[in-house]
Write a protein that holds these residues in place. Structure first.
Motif, short mmCIF file in Angstrom:
data_model
loop_
_atom_site.label_atom_id
_atom_site.label_comp_id
_atom_site.label_asym_id
_atom_site.label_seq_id
_atom_site.Cartn_x
_atom_site.Cartn_y
_atom_site.Cartn_z
N SER A 135 0.84 -1.21 0.00
CA SER A 135 0.00 0.00 0.00
C SER A 135 0.87 1.25 0.00
CB SER A 135 -0.92 0.02 1.22
OG SER A 135 -1.81 -1.08 1.20
N ARG A 136 1.93 1.25 0.84
CA ARG A 136 2.84 2.39 0.90
C ARG A 136 3.59 2.55 -0.43
NH1 ARG A 136 3.90 4.46 6.11
NH2 ARG A 136 1.86 4.45 7.13
N GLU A 139 1.32 4.11 -2.89
CA GLU A 139 1.16 5.53 -2.55
C GLU A 139 2.34 6.34 -3.11
OE1 GLU A 139 1.29 7.82 1.64
OE2 GLU A 139 -0.10 6.11 1.60
N LYS A 144 -3.69 4.27 -6.98
CA LYS A 144 -4.82 4.16 -6.06
C LYS A 144 -4.97 2.70 -5.62
CE LYS A 144 -7.50 7.91 -8.18
NZ LYS A 144 -8.75 8.25 -8.91
#
Length: 355
Positions: A135-136, A139, A144
């Motif tokens: 997820s990081r 980002e 998304k």
């Protein structure tokens, strides 16, 4: 190679002219097709034009060297020639890489599945760490993310988590992450301070569009039921959760994160489509007699690819022998060094096989 590059440059110029043709502009689908084809060739053509410029400059430097009598000027011309030859070699290698067959999935979004493996609750907590890491990373890339389905444990881990990563080139960057990820650390519940080893499995699937494969509705069995929470207790009284079974393949996808049955069905179909496309492509690859198994691995879900060692703050990718002593940074999404090395290794292996 030069003949092929000349042909591709000519095609690039033709496409550029077509994009500006009013007749083609009026046909949106056709125009978009040409724009994409033109964009796909841009990097290659730019590199080839740089290469041709360097070749001309090398010839000029050689001529100057042949005609020059002054020793100091000859030294300067020779130094310039050496520099140009070095640049030419770098460009030549880049052109070979750009000419390698493109993976048709490279520009696609990714459906990433993480499952806790051996190690019980510790494996489930590690699965949550991997989710945070990816997820990081997403980002950092400006992509998304959206959780499609999650099966939580009571202490904050995941037995299974499926999420979508949307961004150009997501699959090209993440496709080598499929496999078994192993963790070595002292669990918070361990009173004796012993290091435990547990694992989680990651599967990276390109998101499949409806045009990629056709699914016969008659091949699907769709069941609805009440969503459940931790420990299996019912969290609502409406039948919003959806289970879709693709009868021919036996693939089953369950989805219950949304309160709407319709939304859960849409998400389940998205995951099912990706898993089916992955299965079809794997079967196609196995039919090719000279199936390539490069140094970065086959993408087999059962293949151990990486170890995360907490006591030594170390991450080791076993396929390429890369060890980094910055586990904390990697778990915060600092994955570029590892991913870039995997991509470079894969390209080198493919070039070796072409040669």
């Amino acid at each position: 190679m030069l003949q092929k590059l000349d042909s591709l440059e000519e095609k690039y110029e033709e496409l550029g002219n077509m994009i500006g043709d009013p007749e083609i502009i009026s046909d949106l689908a056709r125009w978009q097709q040409y724009v994409k084809a033109h964009a796909d060739l841009t990097d290659l053509v730019a590199a080839y034009r740089d290469f041709k410029k360097i070749v001309r400059e090398i010839q000029e430097a050689k001529t100057l060297l042949d005609e020059e009598d002054d020793a100091e000027m000859r030294d300067m011309a020779q130094a310039e020639l050496d520099d140009l030859v070095e640049k030419k070699e770098v460009l030549e290698q880049r052109l070979k890489v750009l000419l390698l067959p493109k993976d048709p999935n490279d520009e696609k979004n990714v459906i990433l599945e993480i499952r806790a493996g051996t190690g019980g609750e510790e494996a489930a907590l590690f699965a949550a760490d991997l989710f945070r890491m990816y997820s990081r990373y997403a980002e950092r890339q400006g992509w998304k993310t959206e959780v499609l389905n999650a099966n939580y444990t009571d202490i904050g881990g995941f037995k299974e988590l499926v999420f979508l990563i949307q961004g150009r080139g997501a699959y090209s960057r993440l496709k080598f992450e499929s496999g078994v990820h192993r963790v070595q650390r002292i669990p918070s519940t361990e009173s004796g301070g012993r290091i435990h080893t547990s694992a989680a499995t990651v599967a990276v699937l390109p998101e499949a569009e409806e045009v990629d494969l056709e699914i016969d509705p008659n091949d699907l069995r769709i069941d609805v039921f009440c969503a459940s929470g931790h420990g299996g207790q019912s969290v609502n009284t409406t039948q919003s959760a959806v289970r879709i079974t693709h009868i021919p393949s036996g693939i089953v996808v369950s989805m219950q994160d949304e309160k709407s049955q319709h939304k859960n069905k849409d998400k389940a179909m998205k995951v099912l489509r990706a898993r089916l496309l992955d299965q079809v492509q794997e079967e196609q690859q196995q039919k090719v007699a000279s199936t390539r198994k490069s140094m970065v691995g086959s993408g087999d879900r059962s293949e151990r690819i990486r170890t995360y060692n907490f006591p030594q703050n170390r991450v080791t990718d076993h396929r390429i022998g890369l060890t980094l002593h910055k586990l904390d940074a990697v778990l915060e999404g600092d994955l570029d060094e590892t991913i870039d090395t995997l991509i470079t290794t894969d390209q080198a292996e493919r070039l070796r096989q072409v040669d």
